[in-house]
Design an enzyme around this catalytic site. Sequence first.
Site, short mmCIF file in Angstrom:
data_model
loop_
_atom_site.label_atom_id
_atom_site.label_comp_id
_atom_site.label_asym_id
_atom_site.label_seq_id
_atom_site.Cartn_x
_atom_site.Cartn_y
_atom_site.Cartn_z
N GLU A 23 103.29 35.98 34.94
CA GLU A 23 103.04 36.60 33.64
C GLU A 23 103.22 38.12 33.68
O GLU A 23 103.31 38.75 32.63
CB GLU A 23 101.63 36.23 33.15
CG GLU A 23 101.53 34.75 32.81
CD GLU A 23 100.11 34.27 32.63
OE1 GLU A 23 99.92 33.32 31.85
OE2 GLU A 23 99.19 34.81 33.27
N GLY A 88 98.08 26.38 26.25
CA GLY A 88 98.34 25.07 25.69
C GLY A 88 98.19 25.13 24.18
O GLY A 88 97.17 25.58 23.67
N MET A 183 92.53 30.18 29.46
CA MET A 183 91.37 30.27 30.35
C MET A 183 90.84 31.69 30.56
O MET A 183 89.98 31.89 31.41
CB MET A 183 91.73 29.63 31.71
CG MET A 183 92.11 28.16 31.57
SD MET A 183 92.69 27.38 33.09
CE MET A 183 91.23 27.43 34.11
N GLU A 184 91.36 32.66 29.81
CA GLU A 184 90.95 34.05 30.08
C GLU A 184 90.63 34.90 28.86
O GLU A 184 89.75 35.78 28.91
CB GLU A 184 92.05 34.79 30.88
CG GLU A 184 92.36 34.23 32.24
CD GLU A 184 93.37 33.08 32.21
OE1 GLU A 184 94.06 32.93 31.16
OE2 GLU A 184 93.49 32.34 33.19
N ASP A 207 102.67 24.30 27.06
CA ASP A 207 102.40 22.86 27.00
C ASP A 207 101.57 22.63 25.75
O ASP A 207 101.16 23.59 25.09
CB ASP A 207 101.60 22.43 28.26
CG ASP A 207 100.29 23.20 28.36
OD1 ASP A 207 99.30 22.74 27.79
OD2 ASP A 207 100.27 24.28 29.00
#
Length: 243
Positions: A23, A88, A183-184, A207
């Site tokens: 990233e 996602g 997740m962050e 995804d």
Amino acid sequence: MTQVMGAVDWAAMLAIIGAMDEEIELLLAELREREDLTRPGVTLHRGVLDGVPVLLTRGGIGKVNAAMTTTHLLTAGATRVIFTGVAGGVQPGLRVGDIVVSTDLVQHDVDVTALGYEPGTVPGEPPAWPADERLRALALAAAGEVKGVRVLEGRVASGDQFVASREGAQRLHDLFGAACAEMEGAAVAQVCAKAGVPFVVIRSVSDTADHDAQVDYRSFMPLVARHAKQVVRGMLARLTAGA
Ligand code: SAH
């Protein structure tokens, strides 16, 4: 955010965080006047990117890493924060490659409902953390230049889970109105909000957080991480142009 007489003014830096090497590595390759600042648990790369003084870093995966990294960035002088990465997609119709610019962020894995709090609410904190209007506008304009993808604004749901089931994705959409799961972001948001520092989260869909998520994520993550990088560079171009 300018260079003064050849010397870089490090007083006001834009921080750019990704969770993973993929990233940030393309941005890191372009960083000029690079200096690595070692902090407990993380290395911050200070330098000039497209004419803008920045702090660039790979913060690691999950909310704890994101909160720790953001705290170090703010202590090192960051006055604005951009998170760039993959996610996602949970909003129906989102496809791999599409870009989500955060309106606000929630922590979908927080559950203090037994004490009467709404799902996702951390006691003593707001139910969601709004992203900065100006950074959102810059991100949207820059994302609009990425060819072949759709861009939407939406709520980003963060939690220490890789969401990989239709039910899990549906829950985030139904319960929180989320556009994507990662997740962050909300940990970055919480730390920035406490410090009064503007932030935005930009996520490319790797995804769709359903039963195919692992396979799609592994296939598409490096590719779509490039989209997010294009958005960051488009934002930098606008910042140097005085937007
Ligand atoms: N690449 C690592 C694991 C990454 S975990 C490995 O293979 O070992 C997934 C990362 O992508 C996190 O940083 C998260 O923010 C983001 N992400 C992408 N799709 C996600 C999903 N469906 N659910 C949660 N996070 C997702």
